[in-house]
Write a protein that holds these residues in place. Structure first.
Motif, PDB file in Angstrom:
ATOM      1  N   TYR A  62       0.827  -1.207   0.000  1.00  0.00           N
ATOM      2  CA  TYR A  62       0.000   0.000   0.000  1.00  0.00           C
ATOM      3  C   TYR A  62       0.866   1.264   0.000  1.00  0.00           C
ATOM      4  N   LEU A  63       1.888   1.292   0.850  1.00  0.00           N
ATOM      5  CA  LEU A  63       2.760   2.463   0.920  1.00  0.00           C
ATOM      6  C   LEU A  63       3.465   2.694  -0.415  1.00  0.00           C
ATOM      7  N   LYS A  64       3.867   1.609  -1.060  1.00  0.00           N
ATOM      8  CA  LYS A  64       4.507   1.733  -2.375  1.00  0.00           C
ATOM      9  C   LYS A  64       3.500   2.255  -3.404  1.00  0.00           C
ATOM     10  N   LYS A  65       2.286   1.741  -3.349  1.00  0.00           N
ATOM     11  CA  LYS A  65       1.244   2.135  -4.297  1.00  0.00           C
ATOM     12  C   LYS A  65       0.940   3.631  -4.211  1.00  0.00           C
ATOM     13  N   ILE A  66       0.902   4.178  -2.998  1.00  0.00           N
ATOM     14  CA  ILE A  66       0.564   5.601  -2.863  1.00  0.00           C
ATOM     15  C   ILE A  66       1.815   6.476  -2.738  1.00  0.00           C
ATOM     16  N   HIS A  67       2.975   5.884  -2.969  1.00  0.00           N
ATOM     17  CA  HIS A  67       4.254   6.609  -3.018  1.00  0.00           C
ATOM     18  C   HIS A  67       4.607   7.294  -1.699  1.00  0.00           C
ATOM     19  N   VAL A  68       4.460   6.567  -0.594  1.00  0.00           N
ATOM     20  CA  VAL A  68       4.870   7.090   0.713  1.00  0.00           C
ATOM     21  C   VAL A  68       6.251   6.542   1.024  1.00  0.00           C
ATOM     22  N   THR A  69       7.185   7.430   1.307  1.00  0.00           N
ATOM     23  CA  THR A  69       8.538   7.017   1.648  1.00  0.00           C
ATOM     24  C   THR A  69       8.807   7.212   3.126  1.00  0.00           C
ATOM     25  N   TYR A  70       8.439   8.373   3.655  1.00  0.00           N
ATOM     26  CA  TYR A  70       8.728   8.699   5.048  1.00  0.00           C
ATOM     27  C   TYR A  70       7.455   8.719   5.881  1.00  0.00           C
ATOM     28  N   ILE A  71       7.577   8.228   7.102  1.00  0.00           N
ATOM     29  CA  ILE A  71       6.463   8.214   8.046  1.00  0.00           C
ATOM     30  C   ILE A  71       6.965   8.765   9.366  1.00  0.00           C
ATOM     31  N   ILE A  72       6.228   9.718   9.906  1.00  0.00           N
ATOM     32  CA  ILE A  72       6.559  10.272  11.218  1.00  0.00           C
ATOM     33  C   ILE A  72       5.498   9.802  12.199  1.00  0.00           C
ATOM     34  N   VAL A  73       5.939   9.220  13.295  1.00  0.00           N
ATOM     35  CA  VAL A  73       5.040   8.780  14.355  1.00  0.00           C
ATOM     36  C   VAL A  73       5.332   9.630  15.580  1.00  0.00           C
ATOM     37  N   ASP A  74       4.307  10.286  16.086  1.00  0.00           N
ATOM     38  CA  ASP A  74       4.417  11.040  17.335  1.00  0.00           C
ATOM     39  C   ASP A  74       3.893  10.130  18.437  1.00  0.00           C
ATOM     40  N   ALA A  75       4.812   9.506  19.159  1.00  0.00           N
ATOM     41  CA  ALA A  75       4.438   8.522  20.178  1.00  0.00           C
ATOM     42  C   ALA A  75       3.565   9.114  21.270  1.00  0.00           C
ATOM     43  N   SER A  76       3.635  10.426  21.464  1.00  0.00           N
ATOM     44  CA  SER A  76       2.810  11.047  22.508  1.00  0.00           C
ATOM     45  C   SER A  76       1.359  11.193  22.065  1.00  0.00           C
ATOM     46  N   HIS A  77       1.069  11.010  20.769  1.00  0.00           N
ATOM     47  CA  HIS A  77      -0.298  11.137  20.260  1.00  0.00           C
ATOM     48  C   HIS A  77      -0.783   9.898  19.516  1.00  0.00           C
ATOM     49  N   THR A  78       0.011   8.843  19.496  1.00  0.00           N
ATOM     50  CA  THR A  78      -0.358   7.634  18.761  1.00  0.00           C
ATOM     51  C   THR A  78      -0.776   6.550  19.739  1.00  0.00           C
ATOM     52  N   ALA A  79      -1.950   5.993  19.516  1.00  0.00           N
ATOM     53  CA  ALA A  79      -2.482   4.953  20.398  1.00  0.00           C
ATOM     54  C   ALA A  79      -1.482   3.796  20.505  1.00  0.00           C
ATOM     55  N   PRO A  80      -1.296   3.248  21.708  1.00  0.00           N
ATOM     56  CA  PRO A  80      -0.343   2.146  21.892  1.00  0.00           C
ATOM     57  C   PRO A  80      -0.619   0.950  20.980  1.00  0.00           C
ATOM     58  N   THR A  81      -1.891   0.623  20.752  1.00  0.00           N
ATOM     59  CA  THR A  81      -2.195  -0.511  19.871  1.00  0.00           C
ATOM     60  C   THR A  81      -1.733  -0.232  18.448  1.00  0.00           C
ATOM     61  N   LEU A  82      -1.861   1.014  18.019  1.00  0.00           N
ATOM     62  CA  LEU A  82      -1.394   1.386  16.681  1.00  0.00           C
ATOM     63  C   LEU A  82       0.131   1.389  16.625  1.00  0.00           C
ATOM     64  N   GLN A  83       0.786   1.831  17.687  1.00  0.00           N
ATOM     65  CA  GLN A  83       2.253   1.796  17.726  1.00  0.00           C
ATOM     66  C   GLN A  83       2.759   0.361  17.593  1.00  0.00           C
ATOM     67  N   ARG A  84       2.079  -0.581  18.237  1.00  0.00           N
ATOM     68  CA  ARG A  84       2.491  -1.989  18.136  1.00  0.00           C
ATOM     69  C   ARG A  84       2.307  -2.505  16.710  1.00  0.00           C
ATOM     70  N   ALA A  85       1.226  -2.104  16.057  1.00  0.00           N
ATOM     71  CA  ALA A  85       1.004  -2.522  14.669  1.00  0.00           C
ATOM     72  C   ALA A  85       2.088  -1.937  13.765  1.00  0.00           C
ATOM     73  N   ILE A  86       2.410  -0.658  13.951  1.00  0.00           N
ATOM     74  CA  ILE A  86       3.432   0.003  13.148  1.00  0.00           C
ATOM     75  C   ILE A  86       4.793  -0.669  13.337  1.00  0.00           C
ATOM     76  N   ALA A  87       5.067  -1.125  14.559  1.00  0.00           N
ATOM     77  CA  ALA A  87       6.344  -1.798  14.841  1.00  0.00           C
ATOM     78  C   ALA A  87       6.503  -3.063  13.988  1.00  0.00           C
ATOM     79  N   GLY A  88       5.403  -3.657  13.541  1.00  0.00           N
ATOM     80  CA  GLY A  88       5.462  -4.857  12.710  1.00  0.00           C
ATOM     81  C   GLY A  88       5.574  -4.584  11.220  1.00  0.00           C
ATOM     82  N   TRP A  89       5.443  -3.317  10.826  1.00  0.00           N
ATOM     83  CA  TRP A  89       5.551  -2.970   9.408  1.00  0.00           C
ATOM     84  C   TRP A  89       7.001  -3.045   8.967  1.00  0.00           C
ATOM     85  N   LYS A  90       7.217  -3.107   7.681  1.00  0.00           N
ATOM     86  CA  LYS A  90       8.569  -3.169   7.116  1.00  0.00           C
ATOM     87  C   LYS A  90       9.133  -1.750   6.982  1.00  0.00           C
TER      88      LYS A  90
END
Length: 105
Positions: free
Chosen positions: A61-89
């Protein structure tokens, strides 16, 4: 109304502040996008949908929509979402306080 942190869907460079403009077509497209809406729902505390827990699917999906960089603000990102993001490539390339900068493969 989307949260200001969700404005990255406009696919345009952000230059200072949080004011942005998107076409109605882009807005309607993003409302129908299961990855984007799943991300918005998970950020608001909802369940992380299966699509966002599938590293290969997220990478495609990220390749399809041409996303290269992702910024995660841990102070505003739900812990469950942070865990999911940790599993991404993703590779973390910088960190400053709660901000983490990743690059997609």
């Amino acid at each position: 109304m989307p949260d200001l942190r969700e404005q990255i869907a406009h696919h345009k460079p952000r230059v200072g502040g949080f004011l942005g403009r998107i076409s109605a077509r882009t807005y309607r497209t993003m409302l129908k996008d299961p990855y984007w809406m799943g991300l918005v729902a998970a950020q608001r505390g909802g369940e992380v949908p299966p699509a966002l827990r599938a590293p290969r699917g997220v990478a495609d999906y990220l390749k399809k929509i041409h996303v290269t960089y992702i910024i995660v603000d841990a102070s505003h990102t739900a812990p469950t979402l942070q865990r999911a993001i940790a599993g991404w490539k993703l590779r973390q390339i910088d960190e400053e306080g709660p901000l983490r900068l990743y690059v997609s493969s």
